[in-house]
Design a protein around this motif. Structure first.
Motif, mmCIF file in Angstrom:
data_model
loop_
_atom_site.group_PDB
_atom_site.id
_atom_site.type_symbol
_atom_site.label_atom_id
_atom_site.label_comp_id
_atom_site.label_asym_id
_atom_site.label_seq_id
_atom_site.Cartn_x
_atom_site.Cartn_y
_atom_site.Cartn_z
ATOM 1 N N ALA A 1 43.559 32.913 39.372
ATOM 2 C CA ALA A 1 44.698 33.278 40.215
ATOM 3 C C ALA A 1 45.744 34.070 39.436
ATOM 4 O O ALA A 1 46.390 34.967 39.983
ATOM 5 C CB ALA A 1 45.329 32.027 40.820
ATOM 6 N N LEU A 2 45.911 33.762 38.163
ATOM 7 C CA LEU A 2 46.925 34.420 37.347
ATOM 8 C C LEU A 2 46.462 35.757 36.765
ATOM 9 O O LEU A 2 47.298 36.549 36.320
ATOM 10 C CB LEU A 2 47.352 33.501 36.201
ATOM 11 N N SER A 3 45.161 36.001 36.762
ATOM 12 C CA SER A 3 44.659 37.193 36.068
ATOM 13 C C SER A 3 44.014 38.231 36.968
ATOM 14 O O SER A 3 43.861 39.386 36.555
ATOM 15 C CB SER A 3 43.642 36.774 34.995
ATOM 16 N N TRP A 4 43.625 37.873 38.194
ATOM 17 C CA TRP A 4 42.953 38.837 39.058
ATOM 18 C C TRP A 4 43.935 39.885 39.565
ATOM 19 O O TRP A 4 45.123 39.617 39.766
ATOM 20 C CB TRP A 4 42.288 38.129 40.228
ATOM 21 N N GLN A 5 43.421 41.083 39.786
ATOM 22 C CA GLN A 5 44.251 42.198 40.244
ATOM 23 C C GLN A 5 44.596 42.078 41.726
ATOM 24 O O GLN A 5 45.698 42.435 42.142
ATOM 25 C CB GLN A 5 43.533 43.529 39.983
ATOM 26 N N ARG A 6 43.659 41.587 42.526
ATOM 27 C CA ARG A 6 43.936 41.457 43.956
ATOM 28 C C ARG A 6 44.896 40.298 44.199
ATOM 29 O O ARG A 6 44.886 39.316 43.456
ATOM 30 C CB ARG A 6 42.628 41.203 44.727
ATOM 31 N N PRO A 7 45.748 40.391 45.219
ATOM 32 C CA PRO A 7 46.618 39.267 45.552
ATOM 33 C C PRO A 7 45.799 38.012 45.825
ATOM 34 O O PRO A 7 44.747 38.075 46.477
ATOM 35 C CB PRO A 7 47.337 39.739 46.820
ATOM 36 N N ALA A 8 46.249 36.877 45.306
ATOM 37 C CA ALA A 8 45.472 35.649 45.428
ATOM 38 C C ALA A 8 46.383 34.463 45.729
ATOM 39 O O ALA A 8 47.523 34.390 45.262
ATOM 40 C CB ALA A 8 44.684 35.393 44.149
ATOM 41 N N LEU A 9 45.838 33.541 46.507
ATOM 42 C CA LEU A 9 46.486 32.263 46.778
ATOM 43 C C LEU A 9 45.616 31.164 46.180
ATOM 44 O O LEU A 9 44.449 31.035 46.531
ATOM 45 C CB LEU A 9 46.631 32.021 48.280
ATOM 46 N N LEU A 10 46.171 30.406 45.250
ATOM 47 C CA LEU A 10 45.489 29.229 44.738
ATOM 48 C C LEU A 10 45.850 28.051 45.639
ATOM 49 O O LEU A 10 47.016 27.645 45.701
ATOM 50 C CB LEU A 10 45.909 28.944 43.295
ATOM 51 N N LYS B 1 57.245 38.704 38.298
ATOM 52 C CA LYS B 1 57.221 40.148 38.088
ATOM 53 C C LYS B 1 56.622 40.888 39.275
ATOM 54 O O LYS B 1 56.961 42.046 39.536
ATOM 55 C CB LYS B 1 56.432 40.478 36.819
ATOM 56 N N GLN B 2 55.709 40.240 39.995
ATOM 57 C CA GLN B 2 55.070 40.834 41.167
ATOM 58 C C GLN B 2 55.140 39.837 42.321
ATOM 59 O O GLN B 2 54.152 39.199 42.665
ATOM 60 C CB GLN B 2 53.609 41.197 40.874
ATOM 61 N N PRO B 3 56.305 39.685 42.917
ATOM 62 C CA PRO B 3 56.489 38.676 43.966
ATOM 63 C C PRO B 3 55.485 38.826 45.103
ATOM 64 O O PRO B 3 55.193 39.930 45.553
ATOM 65 C CB PRO B 3 57.920 38.942 44.450
#
Length: 265
Positions: free
Chosen positions: A23-32, A83-85
């Motif tokens: 979740a913290l490293s993928w480029q696509r927006p993600a919801l854990l 940094k990327q809300p």
């Protein structure tokens, strides 16, 4: 991508750390989404320095019963990346395993809700931490609907690998009987041990999706909080797995589409 469900077998921990690293490293927006019936751990671990009121999966499940999940959802998530809300989100899990009984009747509807997040703006992939399969309250509707079900196995010893065999068998059986077949299954290996990854893959009869290093320092931060290094080997390996995951989901969806065309043709 859409729903990626991660599970482990008894004696082989690491699902939450793996899911959080992705979740913290993928480029696509993600919801854990912490869907472990034994309870969530990110608030008490990685985010333990913050004071956060009770929120998350339980409250969303109650809202789903009332038909208000869509409006309540923004109030139940935490932004993991200042940094990327809005790109890396957390839906905290239940605080007490007793609460799993309240969530259980809503899994079908919650799964449909998660699937719809892909169509949002921006669309989010859902990485669901489903905990260990040994739990009687395993969220099977979520696993049955997931685009990819990843069995996370610590490859460090026979003690951690052996329980994965009956777990893989259980997954194949349930997804065959109640889901959309076993084409969604995959394997994530964490760490090194006495057996080669090809041997483990062959024994479990699961395709290997990713191999992650045993990065003790980073795993400790993800488990208990602290300063996270962006160039950590665990995060780099998790980021590298994103393309493989996306390709596996694309193949799976193509197979399902072909199957539907054959049935309706």
């Amino acid at each position: 991508m859409a729903i990626i469900a991660m599970v482990s077998a008894k004696g082989s921990p690491g699902v939450t750390t793996t899911a959080l690293a992705c979740a913290l490293s993928w480029q696509r927006p993600a919801l854990l989404a912490e869907c472990d019936p034994a309870g969530g751990s990110v608030l008490a671990g990685y985010l333990s320095a913050l004071e956060i009121e009770p929120m998350g999966l339980l409250q969303l499940a109650v809202a789903e019963l009332r038909g208000t999940a869509a409006t309540e959802f923004p109030n139940q998530i935490i932004d993991l990346d200042g940094k990327q809300p809005g790109r890396r989100l957390l839906l905290p899990g239940i605080a007490d395993p007793v609460q799993a009984g309240t969530v259980r009747p809503t899994w079908d509807r919650l799964t449909a809700f998660f699937a719809g997040l892909e169509e949002g703006e921006p669309g989010h992939d859902v990485i669901a931490d489903c905990g260990r399969l040994s739990s009687a309250a395993t969220p099977w509707p979520l696993l049955q609907r997931a685009d990819l079900v990843l069995l996370v196995v610590a490859a460090t010893s026979l003690r951690t690998i052996s329980p994965a065999m009956p777990a893989a068998t259980q997954l194949r059986r349930d997804l065959t009987e109640n889901g959309r077949g076993t084409g969604s299954l995959g394997l994530v290996l964490v760490g090194d041990g006495p057996y080669r990854s090809a041997e483990i893959q062959q024994r479990l009869q699961l395709p290997l999706i990713a191999e992650l290093p045993y990065d003790k320092r980073t795993a400790a931060v993800l488990s208990d909080g602290g300063r996270l290094r962006g160039n950590a080997s665990l995060l780099r390996a998790a980021a590298a797995a994103e393309d493989t995951v996306a390709q596996a989901i694309a193949r799976r969806r193509a197979q399902l589409n072909i199957g539907q065309e054959v049935r309706h043709g």
